[in-house]
Design an enzyme around this catalytic site. Sequence first.
Site, PDB file in Angstrom:
ATOM      1  CG  HIS A 182      -2.098  -0.893   1.103  1.00 48.38           C
ATOM      2  ND1 HIS A 182      -2.006  -2.250   1.366  1.00 48.38           N
ATOM      3  CD2 HIS A 182      -3.378  -0.671   0.729  1.00 48.38           C
ATOM      4  CE1 HIS A 182      -3.199  -2.805   1.166  1.00 48.38           C
ATOM      5  NE2 HIS A 182      -4.049  -1.883   0.781  1.00 48.38           N
ATOM      6  CE  LYS A 241      -3.883  -0.603   4.841  1.00 42.40           C
ATOM      7  NZ  LYS A 241      -5.226  -0.017   4.779  1.00 42.40           N
TER       8      LYS A 241
END
Lengths: 256, 256, 256, 256
Positions: free
Chosen positions: A141, A145
Site C-alpha cells: 500500500h 496507511k
Amino acid sequence: MSSATTPQPIRVALVGATGKMGRYAIDAISNADDMDLVATLSSKNPLEDITEAQATHVLDLSVPDISPDVVAFAVDNGLHTVVGTSGWTEDKRTALASQLANHPEIGVLIAPNFSIGSVLATRFAAQAAPYFDSVEIIEMHHPHKLDAPSGTAVRTAEMIATARHNAGVGASPDATKHDPDHARGAQVDGVHVHAVRLAGLEAHQEVLLGTPGQQLVLRHDAFDRTSYMPGVLLGLRTVASRPGLAYGLDEYLDLD
Amino acid sequence: MSSATTPQPIRVALVGATGKMGRYAIDAISNADDMDLVATLSSKNPLEDITEAQATHVLDLSVPDISPDVVAFAVDNGLHTVVGTSGWTEDKRTALASQLANHPEIGVLIAPNFSIGSVLATRFAAQAAPYFDSVEIIEMHHPHKLDAPSGTAVRTAEMIATARHNAGVGASPDATKHDPDHARGAQVDGVHVHAVRLAGLEAHQEVLLGTPGQQLVLRHDAFDRTSYMPGVLLGLRTVASRPGLAYGLDEYLDLD
Amino acid sequence: MSSATTPQPIRVALVGATGKMGRYAIDAISNADDMDLVATLSSKNPLEDITEAQATHVLDLSVPDISPDVVAFAVDNGLHTVVGTSGWTEDKRTALASQLANHPEIGVLIAPNFSIGSVLATRFAAQAAPYFDSVEIIEMHHPHKLDAPSGTAVRTAEMIATARHNAGVGASPDATKHDPDHARGAQVDGVHVHAVRLAGLEAHQEVLLGTPGQQLVLRHDAFDRTSYMPGVLLGLRTVASRPGLAYGLDEYLDLD
Amino acid sequence: MSSATTPQPIRVALVGATGKMGRYAIDAISNADDMDLVATLSSKNPLEDITEAQATHVLDLSVPDISPDVVAFAVDNGLHTVVGTSGWTEDKRTALASQLANHPEIGVLIAPNFSIGSVLATRFAAQAAPYFDSVEIIEMHHPHKLDAPSGTAVRTAEMIATARHNAGVGASPDATKHDPDHARGAQVDGVHVHAVRLAGLEAHQEVLLGTPGQQLVLRHDAFDRTSYMPGVLLGLRTVASRPGLAYGLDEYLDLD
C-alpha cells in the site's frame, strides 16, 4: 436484448456524498444510463430527503456511527440498499436481518470491499489454498496507511485458514529457526502476512501458493478509487432481485 | 481419523513407464503410502501384464497411438483408469463413453493437464473474465519448445472467450492502428496471446485482466515435472468414486 | 576469432568436490571447452594433490574452517584462486591481501554469491535507490531455510542503505502506527525486509523502489544451483588477468 | 546544510503550458522550493515573453514543429534549456550542437523519457543483457495507444541489441517451428517485443533476462504522468552545470 418498453431507471439516493468514495460515486451513477441520482445527502441533510426524492434505492457511503440509522430508515421505507460503510459487526447485521424479516421483498447488500477484482482474488485464494502445501500473503500500500496488515489481507488470511482447516490441510512447512527481527512478518490464523509500504503504490495484494514444482500467484492491483465503482453499480443493479441481507459482493457474482 | 481396518492400497499398473512423465510417476506412486505400484509397462510389454499383476487401477502415460487400446483393455477388465496421454479427440472420447455405458461402475479420467495450479488458474481466469473490460494471456516457456502459443494458452483463451460470450461481454478495447511487426501477438477466439521463450524457464503463464482502476493477474509457474504428480495422485485416489468419463482434472476438484 | 595457436586450457583443481556446489562444478568445468578438471579434492585429500596435478587454478568450494588454508596454499604455489566458501570475514581478507602483496602476479576472487543475475540485481538496486522515495526487499525461499532474512537480502539492504546515505537521501516514508504482529517485517539499516517461505520455490528476491507515480521492480529468480555455474566459470576465466584480491563477482563484470 | 546566502532560485519559463505534460509541470515547478515559474507560454504567446520575464531556464514541452525554434531562441538568449518534446531527430540534434558551440557555457538536455525509473530500467537491461542467453521485452499500456510496440520498448530493444553485439553475444535461443498467428510478437534488432493493451493500465514494461537456472526481471510501472516530474526537476536543477547538448536523462544520473 430487445424489449417493447424501456425498464424504469434505478432512482438512487446517495448518503455520504461529500466523502472521497461519495464523490466518485456521484460520477459513476451520473454516467450510468440505467440510473438517476435523485438525492445526495451529507451529514447536514435529514433522511427524509431520501423519500421526498422518491428514491427506489439507497447507496450508503456514510460513517459507521450513522450507517445503521440510514439502513433502518431505508428498509422501513421499502427501499433497496447498498452499503459501503465499515463497522457492520455481526451483532449489527443480526439486528438488520431481524428487521428485514418484516420486509421480505427488500434487499440489502453490505460490502466490505467493492473491488470486484479484489473480491475474486480473495475467493480464488480460499478455493485454491487446500491444494497447496504453502500459502503466504503480501499486501502493498501507499505509505500513508496507518495499520498493518490491511483489513483485506486479514480477511483473505482468515478465509484461507478456514478453507484449509475444513479440508483437513495442516500448516505450511517452515523450518525457520532464527528470525530475530521478524522478517517472516505477521501470522493471521497461521497464515504469514507481509505488509509493504511504498510511495507510488495505491492498494495491491499478492497471494502466493506453492507446492513442490509449482507456484500459483493471485495478484490484485487497485490503482485508484474508480476501481470500486463497477462493484457499486453491480450492487445497485442486483440488490432488488436479491431479497434479504447479503454480506460481501461475492454473493452477487456468478461464479459456478 | 481412526479406523479399525486400514483401507486396501490402490494397486496401480503404469503404462508408459519409460517416458519422462513415467519416470516421475514411478517415484510419486512408490512414495505414496496408500498405493502399490504392481506393474510398469513399456511398449514391449503385453497389456495382460496389467491383469496378471492384479492391478485395480491403470495409469496411462503412453503415446497417442496406443492410448485408446490401453484404456479399452482396462475398462473391459473392470479397472479404473487415469489417462495423461494426449490425442484424445472428441470422437475418441465419445467412443470411450459408449464403452463405459456397459461398465457403469468404472471411472476414467482423461486429463490434458495434471498440474492442479494450472487447472485452477485457467478456471479462475474464465470465471473472472466477464467482469473485466480486457483480458490477455502471456505464456512463457523454455526455448526448446516447437509450437507457439502453448496448448494450455490456447485452451485458456478458448475458455475465456466462451465465458465472455455467454455473459454477453464484447471484445477487449484496443485502439492499435499501427503494428507492422505483430507486437500484439496472436489472437485466439479474439483473446490476445503472447509467447515468450526464455532460457532458464520451464512452463509459466499469466492471465492479465484489467478494467478502469484495477488489474487482476493470475500467474502459474511450473518449475519442473514434479508439479504434475499431485494431480496424478489425486486422479488415482478419486477415479474409483467417479463412475463414467471425466475430461479435465477440474472435474475432480472441490471448488464450490 | 581465428588464431594460429589454441590458448592453453585452464587447469582447475577443485577443492570441496563432494559438496552440493562441488558436484555441479564438476559438470560445469567438464563441459567447458577451455578448461581441464585436473584434480578433485575432498576433505580426505592432501593439498599437495593440487600441485601434483599441475593445476594452474584452484576452485575452493570447501568449508569455512578449511578455506583459508586452501587459499594460502594456492597462493604460495602461484595458483590463481576462485573461492565460493563462506566465512571470509574482513580480518581474514586483510591477512590474505598481505600474503598476496608478496605474489603480485596472482589473482584471488572471493565471491559471496556466484549468481550473476543476483549480483547484478543487488548492484542495480543500490544504484537506483537514491532516486526513489521508498525501497523495500522481499526475499522468497524454499521452506527448509533456517534463517530469515537471507544473507543476500541483508547485503542488498546494506548496500541500498549506504547508497542512500551517501546521496543524502532520508528514510522511506511510513505512517504505520499500528502493527502489533510485525507485518512490516525486519529492518536492516532502515530498509524493510520481508521473508517468504514457500514450497516449490528455490531462491528469489524482489527489490521494490517507489516514488510518486511510478515503481521500479528488480527481481531475481534462482531456480536451481546450475544458476551459480556461469559465475564460477566467469571467475575462473578472469582471475588470472586480475592480480590481487577481488571481493564480489561484480568486480569482474563489465558494467560501464 | 547551512549557508550564509540562499542560492538564487531557478527562474523557469515553461513553453507548452496548456498540454497534458505542461499542466503537471506547472504544479511540479510551483511546488519546488528552489524554482520560480516566471512565465507560461502557449502557442499564442511570442517567445519574447521568455526574456521579458527574465527567465534563466526554459522548459520546452511544446510540439515537434515548434520545439527547434524555441530551443534556438533560448540558446541565443543564453538560457539553459530542458526539452521534453519529441521529434528531435539526429539531424536536428546535430544542428543544435553546432549552435551550442557558439555558446559554450549553455546547457541543453533533450530527454525522450523523463521517467527516472524507466531510464534506469532501460540502462540496467542493456548492462545485464550480455550476461544472459535470452532477453525479451513485454510492454503493457492502456488500450487507447495507437502504436505497437511502444517507443520506449523499441529504444530498449535497440540498446540491448547493441550491448549484446558489442560483447560478441549471439541471438537468444529459440526452437519455434510453428507460430502461424505471430504469438512470438515483434522482433526489434533481433529482440522479441510483446505489446499488451489492457484497461486499467497506464505504461509498464518488463525486460526478462534468462540463462540456465535463473531469471532477472526488470519491471517499470508508470501509474500516471506525475512520474515524469522528478525527472523534469532533476533536469532543470542540473542543466546549468552541464554545458553542451545532452541526449537522454541518464547522462545526468550518477551511476558509477
